[in-house]
Design a protein around this motif. Structure first.
Motif, PDB file in Angstrom:
ATOM      1  N   PRO D 261       1.072  -1.111   0.634  1.00  9.79           N
ATOM      2  CA  PRO D 261      -0.155  -0.240   0.043  1.00  9.79           C
ATOM      3  C   PRO D 261       0.861   1.639   0.487  1.00  9.79           C
ATOM      4  CG  PRO D 261       0.068  -1.346   2.625  1.00  9.79           C
ATOM      5  CD  PRO D 261       0.964  -1.729   1.339  1.00  9.79           C
ATOM      6  N   VAL D 262       0.567   1.812  -1.274  1.00 10.69           N
ATOM      7  CA  VAL D 262       1.233   3.599  -0.981  1.00 10.69           C
ATOM      8  C   VAL D 262       0.550   4.739  -1.482  1.00 10.69           C
ATOM      9  CG1 VAL D 262       3.597   2.617  -1.138  1.00 10.69           C
ATOM     10  CG2 VAL D 262       2.147   2.686  -3.577  1.00 10.69           C
ATOM     11  N   GLU D 263       1.183   5.731  -1.484  1.00 11.44           N
ATOM     12  CA  GLU D 263      -0.173   7.207  -1.880  1.00 11.44           C
ATOM     13  C   GLU D 263       0.974   6.822  -3.843  1.00 11.44           C
ATOM     14  OE1 GLU D 263      -1.964  10.807  -0.556  1.00 11.44           O
ATOM     15  OE2 GLU D 263       0.009  10.714  -0.045  1.00 11.44           O
ATOM     16  N   ALA D 264      -0.007   6.917  -4.081  1.00 10.87           N
ATOM     17  CA  ALA D 264       1.213   6.948  -6.117  1.00 10.87           C
ATOM     18  C   ALA D 264       0.515   8.303  -6.565  1.00 10.87           C
ATOM     19  CB  ALA D 264       0.053   5.842  -6.591  1.00 10.87           C
ATOM     20  N   LEU D 265       1.830   8.716  -6.686  1.00 10.93           N
ATOM     21  CA  LEU D 265       1.576  10.090  -7.391  1.00 10.93           C
ATOM     22  C   LEU D 265       1.820  10.304  -9.354  1.00 10.93           C
ATOM     23  CD1 LEU D 265       2.485  12.956  -7.746  1.00 10.93           C
ATOM     24  CD2 LEU D 265       5.090  12.263  -7.855  1.00 10.93           C
ATOM     25  N   LYS D 266       1.703   8.601  -9.339  1.00 14.32           N
ATOM     26  CA  LYS D 266       1.466   8.505 -11.294  1.00 14.32           C
ATOM     27  C   LYS D 266       1.499   6.601 -11.441  1.00 14.32           C
ATOM     28  CE  LYS D 266       6.427   7.634 -12.136  1.00 14.32           C
ATOM     29  NZ  LYS D 266       7.339   7.381 -11.338  1.00 14.32           N
ATOM     30  N   SER D 267       0.815   6.538 -12.457  1.00 14.50           N
ATOM     31  CA  SER D 267       0.056   5.051 -12.262  1.00 14.50           C
ATOM     32  C   SER D 267       1.416   4.716 -13.528  1.00 14.50           C
ATOM     33  CB  SER D 267      -1.777   5.424 -13.078  1.00 14.50           C
ATOM     34  OG  SER D 267      -1.385   5.757 -14.081  1.00 14.50           O
ATOM     35  N   PHE D 268       2.480   5.002 -14.150  1.00  9.98           N
ATOM     36  CA  PHE D 268       2.972   4.257 -14.751  1.00  9.98           C
ATOM     37  C   PHE D 268       4.921   4.477 -13.468  1.00  9.98           C
ATOM     38  CE2 PHE D 268       5.428   8.051 -15.598  1.00  9.98           C
ATOM     39  CZ  PHE D 268       3.898   9.123 -15.795  1.00  9.98           C
ATOM     40  N   GLY D 269       5.344   3.658 -14.270  1.00 14.73           N
ATOM     41  CA  GLY D 269       7.421   3.059 -14.132  1.00 14.73           C
ATOM     42  C   GLY D 269       6.762   2.159 -12.883  1.00 14.73           C
ATOM     43  N   GLY D 270       5.585   1.345 -12.638  1.00 14.41           N
ATOM     44  CA  GLY D 270       5.555   0.542 -11.305  1.00 14.41           C
ATOM     45  C   GLY D 270       6.472  -0.890 -12.358  1.00 14.41           C
ATOM     46  N   GLY D 271       5.680  -1.089 -13.028  1.00 13.83           N
ATOM     47  CA  GLY D 271       6.006  -2.572 -14.059  1.00 13.83           C
ATOM     48  C   GLY D 271       7.351  -2.474 -14.490  1.00 13.83           C
ATOM     49  N   ASP D 272       8.362  -1.502 -14.252  1.00 14.32           N
ATOM     50  CA  ASP D 272      10.055  -1.346 -14.784  1.00 14.32           C
ATOM     51  C   ASP D 272      10.622  -1.415 -13.453  1.00 14.32           C
ATOM     52  OD1 ASP D 272       9.346  -1.108 -16.629  1.00 14.32           O
ATOM     53  OD2 ASP D 272       9.486   0.807 -16.431  1.00 14.32           O
ATOM     54  N   GLY D 273       9.821  -1.099 -12.594  1.00 14.42           N
ATOM     55  CA  GLY D 273      10.777  -1.609 -10.754  1.00 14.42           C
ATOM     56  C   GLY D 273      10.491  -3.213 -10.925  1.00 14.42           C
ATOM     57  N   TYR D 274       9.015  -3.278 -10.532  1.00 13.00           N
ATOM     58  CA  TYR D 274       9.237  -4.353 -10.445  1.00 13.00           C
ATOM     59  C   TYR D 274      10.272  -5.931 -11.017  1.00 13.00           C
ATOM     60  CZ  TYR D 274       6.067  -8.625 -10.161  1.00 13.00           C
ATOM     61  OH  TYR D 274       5.477 -10.260  -9.920  1.00 13.00           O
TER      62      TYR D 274
END
Lengths: 336, 336, 336, 336
Positions: D261-274
């Protein structure tokens, strides 16, 4: 003396054709483009800057262009509308063309360069079908920006407008505005620049830009010979950068001016300030020397500001600038 | 009276610019193209036909063109050389462009149609760099064939040649030769046709071709108004197909002629015979009525023959044809 | 032994994908292309020839292709229909693409060359949307002609068909048919050829064609190593021109054959005769040696005839040819 | 259990192929793109982010790409080098292609969108000639990013690398990374995604991305059926956005995880971190559940940061993040 007659019954002072772009200028400048991290966004593109310049000076401009069908396209149209520019002839590009981008690198006060994004540029998708005789005759004059001639179909849109200007007795102003990109070869430049130049009433350009224009006709002309070559033109302005510029008029006279002394921040934008303030003065019926002084003042103000469009001055600001500079450097500050 | 002055010291009577193509005409005609099995190969393309026509009439032609870098490209250059046409300005296409092909379908004496292969046509790859002022000034006149204006870079090659013709006082002959293919839209047609027309000394075209040319200037002009519109032109020829044609001259006069009666085999090729024999007559200093008669005779001979280039008549053959037709139909056979 | 199982309940013996073209062969041959004046028109293109070949041998073929939207496009569709080939999946090109043309130069019995017109070729505009699983599963087998892989969107149309063949258990025949034109580089050739080869049940090609295919996998393989490389293939045919050809089968056997002695007229067309008669034999359930003999006979008949498609033999004609040749040269005429 | 064996003697942990881009994220966000005035520049592009992510985690990455021949091209190469990524296979585009730009619009924590500049994008000019077997075999694994398959010649560069990976026993990781732009039609997507997927050892994608991949093979597969379809793959990861993701392994097992659970700032970039943190864990020999937790943590960290590449976490930062989140939400915070 009035060299160009404008039909005062017409709705717009000037109709402009050519590119609208978006400029990104670094906030953390005096670095390379790679090093600068933060950028400020402005409406850009030479004829767009001139249109905003005229609007700030109280003149009514109309603009014929294509912009991208995206948020940046919306941005420039919104900006124009807020400035009071007529956008009814600005259409969206239909095949994924994107509005041109200009990233500025400001290394020092003397060295700045630009990086262009102009692959499939929206402005060059301007189509002959976007140009109507009805719109052209709503303007007291038509300004064609040379870069719009660099590629089809924008090229043909301009040539069609040129014909309609002839059909409707609308004076044509040709701002040569040479940019290397988009042109396929030097022959094309001379061919299309000279087609427009020979039907223009006012031509503005640097010495180099006239050389490009005249390459297939006659090379090595002096400034005066250049002015005489374009028989139809009433006013031929030849610019020599920091050395100043000269306006040659149909009656054989010429008027020169030097730039106002300023500390420049970047090496561009000045020409658009010059054009807008000079044309404003003509529309106002001022004499050539006054018009040149106004143009020169706006140019100097622009090169010392961060943006182009966004920093276009008002009449009061230009008058104030001239007053201050003359107080500081004397009345003859711009005399050649 | 001589309407156009030719510099007799020049080496070539005429320099032509435009397409060279290869025609395949069915030997087993009066069938559909699908049904015809055997085809005869000819050099084709309107300006190529005119060049061969002039050569057969004893005139020296030079040709500026691009042909394919293959056996068919060699074929047309060989053919030109055998006919005595200067091929020093014919270059090979560099990016796989192919010489245009025309397959003829001759369904009956009245119905014929053509199927073109013009994707990446070699002739339209003619480049401004192929055109030099030195070559242009070796010709007494320059003929620009309208189709060469339909696409870049051939378009710019023609506009460069037009400028060089002006620079060197070389009369310009504009054969409008409208073909639908290659043009992107009607505005382009009018824009480029009118740019060339307004600097031409002689213009040849059908009523429809002038309408295409003038569409952005003024629509619905009568033939006489059309002739007057092109102020620089000394001779304006307007053709009306089987009804005949009229030559309007700078001094306000006009001369009309009807075709000679023949049994046609195909509905094309006539215009190229007409142009070559008419221009031949002008180079010979003949009066307009004589030139028209010569042109009309050659046109009639061509539409009744199987090929175009290969069936271009000699002076003796044309004179003989006229004599026979007048014997058969009377002296006034071509009077309107 | 049956190496490939065909689903006998299916409507078409073979569905072919790839180019249909038009050949122009000189009637007055043993000259250069420039010198030959008269040409005879034939339906051409390797897979088109194979389809006609199979039809002449009594097999039912279906064809997936794009042809030009003009009289030549109509011609080939008409021709196919007269031969009994299913044309329901032949569509017209939509963006002005033209059916490919092949002009043949027959200099002597040993030297012939071809000149191709394939700029914006109609066959390469074959689109994935033209390919349906429903059509693929109407065929006992699918033949993909390698040239159809040379460019998009035809390339993807083939790859889609390949997937559908897998989905529907339809054996795939890959006729490598390498042609230099259209391919951008050698890597592309190996990439796409190997994608198709590794899912194919039967592969036909020359030694050189296999080398092109395997370049990125392993170079310098012997014929036997090549045959083993393609694990899924049941039959791998490797051709060595006049030296004959060998079929390698899944069970580790191999069968070789030499051409029948004939006086050739041209050096092409043989491969298409070979493929059609070989595949016919497989569809008929014949053993490999018989199938090779039939293929070899058809090949020899083709290189000694003027056309390709139009001269494809019937079963009786091939049998008669074999009989005569064996009487003349002995039963072992084709033994290696 | 180790599902994929990496050759520990190889120099690079991972070689990545695909786009490097430049992101411009607004500093004054929670506005429309038109309204945001100031932008911060980052290196971007999914595989570029993964490469930086791995570098931050102490792994050695090599990158095969084309960037623009300008200051922005220099910028990304400099950035990579500072991060310790091998850039010896990054070349400059040769025909004016420009590095792709992504302008981010962050309207709110839930709504963000992007505006792409990808006309003539430099990354898609990656050419087969840029790919050598020597380089591929310097990596323990090869990652192909799906967007690199969307257009030629980048597509063929990837397919060539895929062949070289097979030749050299290099495990292939396929990050489907579907982006709408550049693809011509849905058939192409399925064709090329499935060619790569069926030769991959690890596949990462969302449910929708697998549906795109499998469209021509079989539609409507469950996640488990999807995992089984790709027979060669040892690990198939299927993501369901905020609902979490599941890793299916060759031995029939599956492992699921929910995001932190986090407070997101934007809806992308996550997949690359993953992807970077998951792959890091595999290279480290960790078990799947641990690898998923690490990936999920990095993903959550990324969506709550301003940049992508620039905010990629270190091992310590991820471990610290997991520790804090577990303290706050309990050990089972990511259990499905």
């Amino acid at each position: 003396m009035k060299y160009v007659e404008f039909d005062e019954t017409r709705e717009f002072d000037l109709i402009l054709m050519g590119r609208v772009a978006v400029d990104f200028n670094p906030v953390d400048y005096f670095k390379t483009l790679a090093e600068s991290q933060t950028y400020k966004k402005y409406v850009g593109g030479s004829p767009a800057n001139i249109a905003v310049g005229l609007a700030r000076l109280g003149k009514k401009a109309g603009f014929i262009a294509r912009v991208s069908d995206d948020r940046l396209g919306e941005y420039v149209v919104d900006y124009f509308e807020k400035e009071g520019i007529d956008t009814s002839c600005i259409k969206k590009a239909e095949n994924g063309e994107k509005i041109g981008l200009t990233f500025t690198e400001i290394l020092s006060r003397d060295e700045s360069s630009i990086l262009m994004y102009r692959n499939m540029a929206a402005d060059l998708s301007l189509s002959p079908e976007d140009v109507t005789e009805e719109y052209i005759k709503r303007g007291k004059a038509l300004l064609i920006s040379g870069t719009a001639l660099s590629s089809s179909p924008s090229r043909e849109a301009c040539l069609k407008a040129l014909q309609f200007a002839k059909n409707t007795n609308t004076p044509v102003i040709f701002d040569i505005d040479y940019r290397e990109y988009s042109w396929k070869n030097k022959d094309e430049i001379s061919i299309y620049y000279s087609i427009v130049a020979r039907d223009s009433d006012i031509i503005l350009g640097s010495k180099e830009e006239y050389d490009f224009t005249q390459r297939l006709i006659k090379e090595g002309l002096s400034d005066e010979e250049t002015a005489n070559l374009w028989e139809k033109a009433k006013i031929v302005i030849i610019k020599h950068g920091k050395k100043g510029s000269t306006a040659y008029t149909k009656d054989g006279k010429s008027y020169s001016i030097k730039p106002f002394p300023v500390e420049a921040l970047k090496s561009f934008g000045g020409g658009d300030g010059y054009a807008s303030a000079f044309l404003y003065s003509l529309f106002e019926g001022k004499e050539i020397p006054k018009a040149l002084e106004f143009g020169s003042a706006s140019a100097s103000m622009l090169v010392s500001s961060h943006g182009c469009s966004d920093d276009m001055p008002t009449v009061t600001e230009i008058e104030e600038f001239i007053k201050i500079k003359k107080q500081e450097y004397g009345e003859s500050v711009t005399q050649v």
